[in-house]
Motif scaffolding. Sequence first.
Motif, short mmCIF file in Angstrom:
data_model
loop_
_atom_site.label_atom_id
_atom_site.label_comp_id
_atom_site.label_asym_id
_atom_site.label_seq_id
_atom_site.Cartn_x
_atom_site.Cartn_y
_atom_site.Cartn_z
N ARG A 6 0.86 -1.18 0.00
CA ARG A 6 0.00 0.00 0.00
C ARG A 6 0.90 1.23 0.00
NH1 ARG A 6 2.31 2.27 4.53
NH2 ARG A 6 2.15 0.96 6.38
N VAL A 7 0.30 2.40 -0.13
CA VAL A 7 1.03 3.66 0.01
C VAL A 7 0.26 4.52 1.00
CG1 VAL A 7 2.09 3.61 -2.28
CG2 VAL A 7 -0.17 4.67 -1.99
N PRO A 38 -3.67 12.49 4.70
CA PRO A 38 -2.26 12.10 4.60
C PRO A 38 -1.89 10.85 5.39
CG PRO A 38 -2.43 14.47 4.80
CD PRO A 38 -3.83 13.93 5.00
N ALA A 39 -2.54 10.63 6.52
CA ALA A 39 -2.19 9.48 7.35
C ALA A 39 -2.91 8.20 6.93
CB ALA A 39 -2.51 9.78 8.82
N ASP A 40 -3.83 8.28 5.97
CA ASP A 40 -4.57 7.09 5.54
C ASP A 40 -3.65 6.11 4.81
OD1 ASP A 40 -6.88 8.13 6.57
OD2 ASP A 40 -7.75 8.72 4.65
N VAL A 79 6.99 11.66 7.61
CA VAL A 79 8.12 11.79 8.51
C VAL A 79 9.41 11.30 7.86
CG1 VAL A 79 7.80 9.54 9.61
CG2 VAL A 79 8.94 11.35 10.87
N LEU A 80 9.31 10.34 6.96
CA LEU A 80 10.50 9.85 6.27
C LEU A 80 11.12 10.94 5.42
CD1 LEU A 80 12.42 7.59 5.57
CD2 LEU A 80 10.74 6.70 3.95
N LEU A 103 7.14 2.26 6.63
CA LEU A 103 6.16 3.32 6.83
C LEU A 103 5.51 3.72 5.52
CD1 LEU A 103 8.04 5.67 9.34
CD2 LEU A 103 6.24 4.00 9.85
N PHE A 104 6.20 3.50 4.42
CA PHE A 104 5.72 3.93 3.12
C PHE A 104 4.93 2.83 2.41
CE2 PHE A 104 6.22 4.67 -1.44
CZ PHE A 104 5.79 5.98 -1.54
N TYR A 105 5.52 1.65 2.28
CA TYR A 105 4.89 0.56 1.53
C TYR A 105 4.21 -0.48 2.42
CZ TYR A 105 7.00 1.73 -3.02
OH TYR A 105 7.34 2.33 -4.20
#
Length: 336
Positions: A6-7, A38-40, A79-80, A103-105
């Motif tokens: 996911r992203v 953004p946090a979804d 945050v990354l 945190l990204f994928y």
Amino acid sequence: MATPLRVTGAWIQLLTDWLDARQLPAPELRLLLDSRAPADLVPMPLWQSMLARAIALQPDEPAAALQIGAQIQPRHIGVLGYLLLACSTLAEGMAAYQRYERLFYGEDLVQLRIDSQAVTLQWPAEASTGELADSVAIAALLSLLRRLLSGAPATAPQQVCFVFAAPAPSAVACYEAFFACPVRFSAACTQVVFAPEVLALPLPRGDAGGRELLDRQAQALMLAQPDADPFARRLQQCMLRLLPEGTLSLARVAAELHTSTRTLQRQLDTRGQSWRQLLDGLRQQLAQQYLADPGLLLTDIALLLGFSEQSVFNRAFRRWYGDTPARTRRKLLLKA
């Protein structure tokens, strides 16, 4: 793969920025994009569908996916992205990405290989997200590096490889012009290969103190991942439950988890964590979310974060971010 890729909702804002830059109305697509905060977490098939719908609006642009990736800003990777800004060298930045790619994928995918001939970022073929999403991701990676390093020539890769088949010749020419290097298709894995000298390139905003704070926040977010290990999930849930009560301590959490303080501390040590880092990271993460809610008073936020009074929260917040909660809230609300 252990979990579906996911992203984040922040990442799909690349597409909104691209639509804005080209003044494309696309009301239905924009409605879908705007429905994601953004946090979804956005499932990969949905992201792929969004990309396909957007690119269909510009059928005469042979490599539109590259231009979408070129819109990259640190905010698009949360945050990354800000952690990369705080690193002092590209070597630190690459290590941070490898450490927190989950945190990204939602998965740890990248393999970083370094030898005397090259520095290679590599993703296995089974992790490919398809022609469009892979193209956006690698274009964004290179565009972000160019932006961070003000386009220094040394940032040009030696080679870029994609696992998908070569597109039309006009598109292949666009890929090679964009990356300024040979581009291979139908490769065994996705790769970006650099000269080893890139590792020493300084990043202009290196900030050791800021990096430490952002690293703590990233660690807290890793614990909050829905696919984190069972210990991490239980710890996160317990901390979130106890925080507003003002009773959050290592001993209290250990009791709630039916273990000893010493055992809990040992479990944290094996993960390279400290209790203070976890608590600070969790409070920082929640503070940003609460400040974005205009319905919460600052005194309410202080209590929700487990501080005895607002002045204690103010001091902690200034230590984390170098600013007051009130000024930060005004900035967040102005951006909304």
